[in-house]
Design an enzyme around this catalytic site. Structure first.
Site, PDB file in Angstrom:
ATOM      1  N   HIS A 115      -2.386  -1.968  -1.344  1.00 29.37           N
ATOM      2  CA  HIS A 115      -1.664  -0.786  -1.824  1.00 29.37           C
ATOM      3  C   HIS A 115      -2.642   0.395  -1.873  1.00 29.37           C
ATOM      4  O   HIS A 115      -3.732   0.279  -2.440  1.00 29.37           O
ATOM      5  CB  HIS A 115      -1.072  -1.043  -3.206  1.00 29.37           C
ATOM      6  CG  HIS A 115      -0.287   0.128  -3.715  1.00 29.37           C
ATOM      7  ND1 HIS A 115       0.966   0.436  -3.224  1.00 29.37           N
ATOM      8  CD2 HIS A 115      -0.589   1.072  -4.620  1.00 29.37           C
ATOM      9  CE1 HIS A 115       1.410   1.528  -3.832  1.00 29.37           C
ATOM     10  NE2 HIS A 115       0.488   1.936  -4.677  1.00 29.37           N
ATOM     11  N   LEU A 150       6.345  -4.973  -9.304  1.00 28.57           N
ATOM     12  CA  LEU A 150       6.022  -4.174  -8.116  1.00 28.57           C
ATOM     13  C   LEU A 150       4.612  -3.593  -8.224  1.00 28.57           C
ATOM     14  O   LEU A 150       4.301  -2.883  -9.188  1.00 28.57           O
ATOM     15  CB  LEU A 150       7.044  -3.036  -7.964  1.00 28.57           C
ATOM     16  CG  LEU A 150       6.791  -2.043  -6.824  1.00 28.57           C
ATOM     17  CD1 LEU A 150       7.021  -2.691  -5.470  1.00 28.57           C
ATOM     18  CD2 LEU A 150       7.662  -0.804  -6.985  1.00 28.57           C
ATOM     19  N   GLN A 177      -7.468   4.472   4.806  1.00 31.96           N
ATOM     20  CA  GLN A 177      -7.165   3.400   5.767  1.00 31.96           C
ATOM     21  C   GLN A 177      -8.427   2.752   6.311  1.00 31.96           C
ATOM     22  O   GLN A 177      -8.465   1.536   6.518  1.00 31.96           O
ATOM     23  CB  GLN A 177      -6.288   3.924   6.906  1.00 31.96           C
ATOM     24  CG  GLN A 177      -4.803   3.879   6.513  1.00 31.96           C
ATOM     25  CD  GLN A 177      -3.930   3.198   7.549  1.00 31.96           C
ATOM     26  OE1 GLN A 177      -4.104   3.404   8.740  1.00 31.96           O
ATOM     27  NE2 GLN A 177      -2.980   2.390   7.094  1.00 31.96           N
TER      28      GLN A 177
HETATM   29  C1  GAR Z   1      -1.155   0.974   4.541  1.00 27.00           C
HETATM   30  O1  GAR Z   1      -1.775   2.201   4.263  1.00 27.00           O
HETATM   31  C2  GAR Z   1      -0.864   0.216   3.272  1.00 27.00           C
HETATM   32  O2  GAR Z   1      -1.818   0.445   2.280  1.00 27.00           O
HETATM   33  C3  GAR Z   1       0.479   0.780   2.878  1.00 27.00           C
HETATM   34  O3  GAR Z   1       1.164   0.909   4.102  1.00 27.00           O
HETATM   35  C4  GAR Z   1       0.233   1.218   5.136  1.00 27.00           C
HETATM   36  C5  GAR Z   1       0.521   0.318   6.308  1.00 27.00           C
HETATM   37  O4  GAR Z   1      -0.279   0.662   7.416  1.00 27.00           O
HETATM   38  N1  GAR Z   1       1.179  -0.109   1.980  1.00 27.00           N
HETATM   39  C6  GAR Z   1       1.901   0.290   0.949  1.00 27.00           C
HETATM   40  O5  GAR Z   1       2.101   1.466   0.677  1.00 27.00           O
HETATM   41  C7  GAR Z   1       2.491  -0.825   0.107  1.00 27.00           C
HETATM   42  N2  GAR Z   1       3.045  -0.336  -1.103  1.00 27.00           N
HETATM   43  P1  GAR Z   1      -0.422  -0.311   8.667  1.00 27.00           P
HETATM   44  O6  GAR Z   1       0.996  -0.714   9.090  1.00 27.00           O
HETATM   45  O7  GAR Z   1      -1.086   0.533   9.703  1.00 27.00           O
HETATM   46  O8  GAR Z   1      -1.244  -1.491   8.248  1.00 27.00           O
END
Ligand code: GAR
Length: 222
Positions: A115, A150, A177
């Site tokens: 997250h 959650l 990221q």
């Molecule tokens: C990531 O930044 C992850 O942290 C976020 O979705 C993105 C997916 O990127 N997750 C959330 O927000 C969960 N609550 P990706 O598909 O390139 O791995």
């Protein structure tokens, strides 16, 4: 957990681009994570993460949540799909669904999520913009065990980075990221090695309770 003769099996759930999935694929290939990805499951058809799985020769499945009559029915079908692959660990990698308690409890202690915030701050969506709106000086990302609450399960690994003057949400997202792609493979590596566990609602590393933040990585992200 697998016995010694069986490699640890991962099932990775995605909803989109799958850049975290790619980092995990790369880390299994390099040997950093002593595990195999048994399957990738997406709740959305046509996403890039499915292409990444295909490229890597990993079985990929789509279970489109819009074709189900409600959350319970979808989660039941998803559990059945996942369990066909007998995972030791379920990895939520950008899987953008709220989970039913039944689902969360079924995988208690064997499901991780990533997250993009310093949990427990900023559960839910739009974390980067919310950090900027609040004027926070630091931001980051958390890998945590999933419980029925959650974004609320115990953190396992957290990376922190400084918010810089002039940062916008896109700049922050990109720096966060890069950290995601380091700490998710690390957490999965530790789980696969039997070092990382959830016990009584707490994350343990090598049998010792981790701090409330999880294992902390301070970073001057480039
Ligand atoms: C990531 O930044 C992850 O942290 C976020 O979705 C993105 C997916 O990127 N997750 C959330 O927000 C969960 N609550 P990706 O598909 O390139 O791995």
């Amino acid at each position: 957990m697998s016995d010694d003769s069986q490699p640890v099996r991962l099932v990775v759930l995605i909803s989109g681009s799958g850049s975290n999935l790619q980092a995990i694929i790369d880390a299994t290939r390099s040997g950093q994570i002593p595990a195999q990805i048994a399957a990738v499951v997406s709740n959305r058809p046509g996403v890039k993460g499915l292409e990444r799985a295909k490229q890597a020769g990993i079985p990929a499945r789509v279970l489109d949540h819009t074709e189900f009559d409600g959350r319970e029915a979808f989660d039941r079908a998803l559990m059945a799909q996942i369990d066909e692959f007998s995972p030791d660990l379920v990895v939520l990698a950008g899987f953008m669904r709220i989970l039913t308690p039944t689902f969360a409890n079924h995988y208690a202690g064997r499901m991780l999520n990533i997250h993009p915030s310093l949990l427990p701050k900023y559960q839910g969506l739009n974390t980067h913009q919310r950090v900027l709106d609040a004027g926070d000086r630091e931001h980051g990302v958390t890998v945590h065990f999933v419980t029925a609450e959650l974004d609320g399960g115990p953190p396992a690994v957290q990376a922190r980075l400084a918010v810089r003057p002039g940062d916008d949400a896109a700049a922050l997202a990109s720096r966060v990221q890069r950290q995601e792609h380091r700490i998710y493979p690390l957490a999965i590596q530790w789980f696969a090695q039997g070092r990382l566990r959830m016990h009584n609602g707490q994350s343990l590393l090598d049998g010792e309770p981790l701090p409330a933040s999880g294992y902390l990585i301070e970073t001057e992200a480039d």
